[in-house]
Design a protein around this motif. Structure first.
Motif, PDB file in Angstrom:
ATOM      1  N   PHE A 210       5.689 100.277  44.130  1.00  0.00           N
ATOM      2  CA  PHE A 210       4.227 100.321  44.224  1.00  0.00           C
ATOM      3  C   PHE A 210       3.659 101.205  43.122  1.00  0.00           C
ATOM      4  N   LYS A 211       2.692 100.654  42.364  1.00  0.00           N
ATOM      5  CA  LYS A 211       2.167 101.362  41.202  1.00  0.00           C
ATOM      6  C   LYS A 211       0.721 101.823  41.336  1.00  0.00           C
ATOM      7  N   GLY A 212      -0.090 101.125  42.143  1.00  0.00           N
ATOM      8  CA  GLY A 212      -1.475 101.560  42.242  1.00  0.00           C
ATOM      9  C   GLY A 212      -2.371 100.529  42.892  1.00  0.00           C
ATOM     10  N   PHE A 213      -3.675 100.805  42.879  1.00  0.00           N
ATOM     11  CA  PHE A 213      -4.620  99.889  43.519  1.00  0.00           C
ATOM     12  C   PHE A 213      -5.973  99.938  42.834  1.00  0.00           C
ATOM     13  N   MET A 214      -6.760  98.880  43.103  1.00  0.00           N
ATOM     14  CA  MET A 214      -8.111  98.758  42.571  1.00  0.00           C
ATOM     15  C   MET A 214      -9.006  98.162  43.654  1.00  0.00           C
ATOM     16  N   VAL A 215     -10.156  98.801  43.907  1.00  0.00           N
ATOM     17  CA  VAL A 215     -11.083  98.304  44.926  1.00  0.00           C
ATOM     18  C   VAL A 215     -12.494  98.219  44.354  1.00  0.00           C
ATOM     19  N   GLY A 216     -13.251  97.243  44.848  1.00  0.00           N
ATOM     20  CA  GLY A 216     -14.603  97.022  44.359  1.00  0.00           C
ATOM     21  C   GLY A 216     -15.637  97.096  45.461  1.00  0.00           C
ATOM     22  N   ASN A 217     -16.818  97.654  45.154  1.00  0.00           N
ATOM     23  CA  ASN A 217     -17.924  97.795  46.113  1.00  0.00           C
ATOM     24  C   ASN A 217     -17.380  98.205  47.477  1.00  0.00           C
ATOM     25  N   ALA A 218     -16.650  99.307  47.442  1.00  0.00           N
ATOM     26  CA  ALA A 218     -15.782  99.693  48.545  1.00  0.00           C
ATOM     27  C   ALA A 218     -16.447 100.646  49.529  1.00  0.00           C
ATOM     28  N   VAL A 219     -16.384 100.301  50.811  1.00  0.00           N
ATOM     29  CA  VAL A 219     -16.788 101.226  51.866  1.00  0.00           C
ATOM     30  C   VAL A 219     -15.853 102.435  51.793  1.00  0.00           C
ATOM     31  N   THR A 220     -16.421 103.641  51.632  1.00  0.00           N
ATOM     32  CA  THR A 220     -15.595 104.817  51.340  1.00  0.00           C
ATOM     33  C   THR A 220     -15.845 105.997  52.270  1.00  0.00           C
ATOM     34  N   ASP A 221     -17.104 106.356  52.473  1.00  0.00           N
ATOM     35  CA  ASP A 221     -17.429 107.553  53.246  1.00  0.00           C
ATOM     36  C   ASP A 221     -18.736 107.307  53.989  1.00  0.00           C
ATOM     37  N   ASN A 222     -18.715 107.505  55.309  1.00  0.00           N
ATOM     38  CA  ASN A 222     -19.892 107.193  56.125  1.00  0.00           C
ATOM     39  C   ASN A 222     -21.161 107.824  55.575  1.00  0.00           C
ATOM     40  N   TYR A 223     -21.130 109.119  55.399  1.00  0.00           N
ATOM     41  CA  TYR A 223     -22.361 109.831  55.033  1.00  0.00           C
ATOM     42  C   TYR A 223     -22.850 109.404  53.652  1.00  0.00           C
TER      43      TYR A 223
END
Length: 467
Positions: A210-223
């Motif tokens: 496993f080398k890494g990841f990429m996410v788009g328009n990502a839900v990250t932190d509620n506040y």
């Protein structure tokens, strides 16, 4: 001991070992062959191989996750394995990632066939579309209660089991570089699965490369997501000053479920002030029904937002979600995909499961602590954002990532594709952030060429082009 055997005995032993390996190889080949897609209905002829089917992740409950592998167009044995996850929670990677965004095929308007995607990511990698958790798309559980009590924790654990067992089924991928990608609520799925893989690798000799990841328009932190979303609405003139001030003073953005007063304000903003727009791309036309009404659903729950039909710019069809629901409910299509072969799915296939979305049981209030762990683990991490999305907007992502307080290694600059500004980017120590200019929630739908460049740079581990 082997060297002290008589020559005749050594020959017998070597022959026995060769037979064992042959049997194992034939068994593996048989597993792969059973999942091979010969051709999908209406599919244009292609040179790359495809496989699809089920991997059981929990025998007791009878939970099985559906996958679709589209191998790289050229030299697949030398290309990495890229796993794609859609969000929701409760939405199908087959409906969105594979059929609208990065997969090799698009569904024609007549739903009678498929046509090629010029910017398919399988030109650069082997793409593994995973429908997770059970209850999404073709994935299922024999324990009906699973559809009413799932959440982040089980999804991550089941997805890890899927990947381990899938690699056992496809051993030629075992040493291949593996990357995770996804969007929206996969902003939870992808980092959570990444952490599961890192922890698994720390406790086994059979490591996933496993080398890494990429996410788009990502839900990250509620506040910070919710704060950034309301600020985006106001800064893009979608809501009035009065509503903005009421939202800011009334809503507690830390909470998983907002107060009734806050919810009422959201309803008012969306029903009375937004107008008939597509929140997933505020500058794109909606997909209208025959009576002239919009097919776009409103999004009431924060941060869980049901994933509605994505609208496209002029020259594209804004109603592709409808076509997916027709195409993937066809018996001949399901047969070709080896999907629902035992009748485990008694309900109609849908692009998103409202049952799962309404009954999501547990969710991390913030993914930022996981980012800190994974940055420390040395993974390649990219986060991107289409800048005309009002659902998980660029302001939300920037507010969230700012809390990591990372050192900047390459300062903010415009990146280019075909001599045009594709967006803007900044490289931090441990993470790259990029915007995609003019793209909505599903970046590869609206800006396929720019998304292809983004993916190419990510795989190479190189900053986006400055010219």
């Amino acid at each position: 001991m082997f060297f002290f055997m008589a020559k005749k005995d050594r020959d017998y032993f070597l022959s026995f070992i060769a037979i064992v390996f042959l049997i194992l190889h034939l068994h593996v080949s048989a597993n792969e062959e059973a999942d091979r897609i010969i051709s999908l209905p209406g599919q244009p002829k292609v040179a790359f191989q495809q496989f699809s089917g089920y991997v059981t992740v929990n025998e007791v409950a009878g939970r099985a996750l559906f996958y679709w592998l589209t191998e790289a167009v050229q030299q697949p044995s030398s290309k990495p394995l890229v796993v794609w996850l859609n969000g929701g929670p409760g939405c199908s990677s087959v409906a969105y990632g594979a059929s609208e965004e990065i997969g090799p095929f698009r569904i024609s308007k007549t739903t009678s066939g498929l046509y090629l995607n010029k910017f398919s990511w399988n030109k650069l990698a082997n793409l593994l579309f995973l429908e997770t958790p059970a209850g999404v798309g073709f994935s299922y559980s024999n324990r009906s209660s699973d559809l009413f009590d799932t959440g982040d924790i089980r999804t991550a654990k089941d997805s890890l089991q899927f990947l381990i067992r899938w690699l056992d089924r496809f051993p030629r991928y075992k040493n291949r570089e593996v990357y995770l990608t996804g969007e929206s609520y996969a902003g939870h799925y992808v980092p959570q699965l990444a952490r599961q893989i890192v922890n698994y690798n720390a406790n086994t000799n059979h490591k996933i490369n496993f080398k890494g990841f990429m996410v788009g328009n990502a839900v990250t932190d509620n506040y910070y997501d919710n704060l950034g979303t309301v600020n985006y609405w106001w800064s893009h003139a979608m809501i009035s000053d009065k509503t903005y001030k009421q939202l800011m003073s009334t809503c507690d953005f830390q909470r998983q479920k907002e107060s009734n007063e806050c919810e009422s304000l959201y309803y008012y903003a969306m029903d009375q002030e937004f107008g008939n727009i597509d929140q997933y791309n505020i500058y794109a036309p909606p997909c209208n029904n025959s009576d002239g009404s919009s097919a776009t659903r409103h999004n009431m729950r924060l941060p869980h937002r049901p994933h509605s039909a994505v609208q496209l710019y002029s020259g594209y069809d804004p109603c592709t979600e409808k076509y997916a629901e027709i195409y993937y409910n066809r018996p001949d299509v399901q047969k070709a995909l080896h999907a629902n072969i035992s009748g485990h799915i008694p309900y109609k296939w849908t692009a998103c499961s409202e049952t799962l979305n309404r009954n999501w049981n547990d969710t991390d209030s913030s993914i930022l602590p996981i980012y800190r762990e994974l940055i420390a683990a040395g993974l390649r991490i990219w986060v991107f954002s289409g800048d005309v999305d009002a659902v998980v907007p660029v302001t939300a992502t920037r507010y969230s990532l700012a809390q990591l307080k990372l050192d900047t290694t390459i300062s903010w600059y415009p990146w280019y594709v075909k001599k045009q500004v594709g967006g803007w980017t900044e490289v931090y120590k441990g993470l790259t952030f990029a915007t995609v200019r003019g793209a909505g929630h599903e970046v590869p739908v609206f800006k396929p060429r720019a998304a292809f460049q983004l993916f190419s740079s990510f795989l190479q581990g190189k900053p986006l082009p400055k010219s």
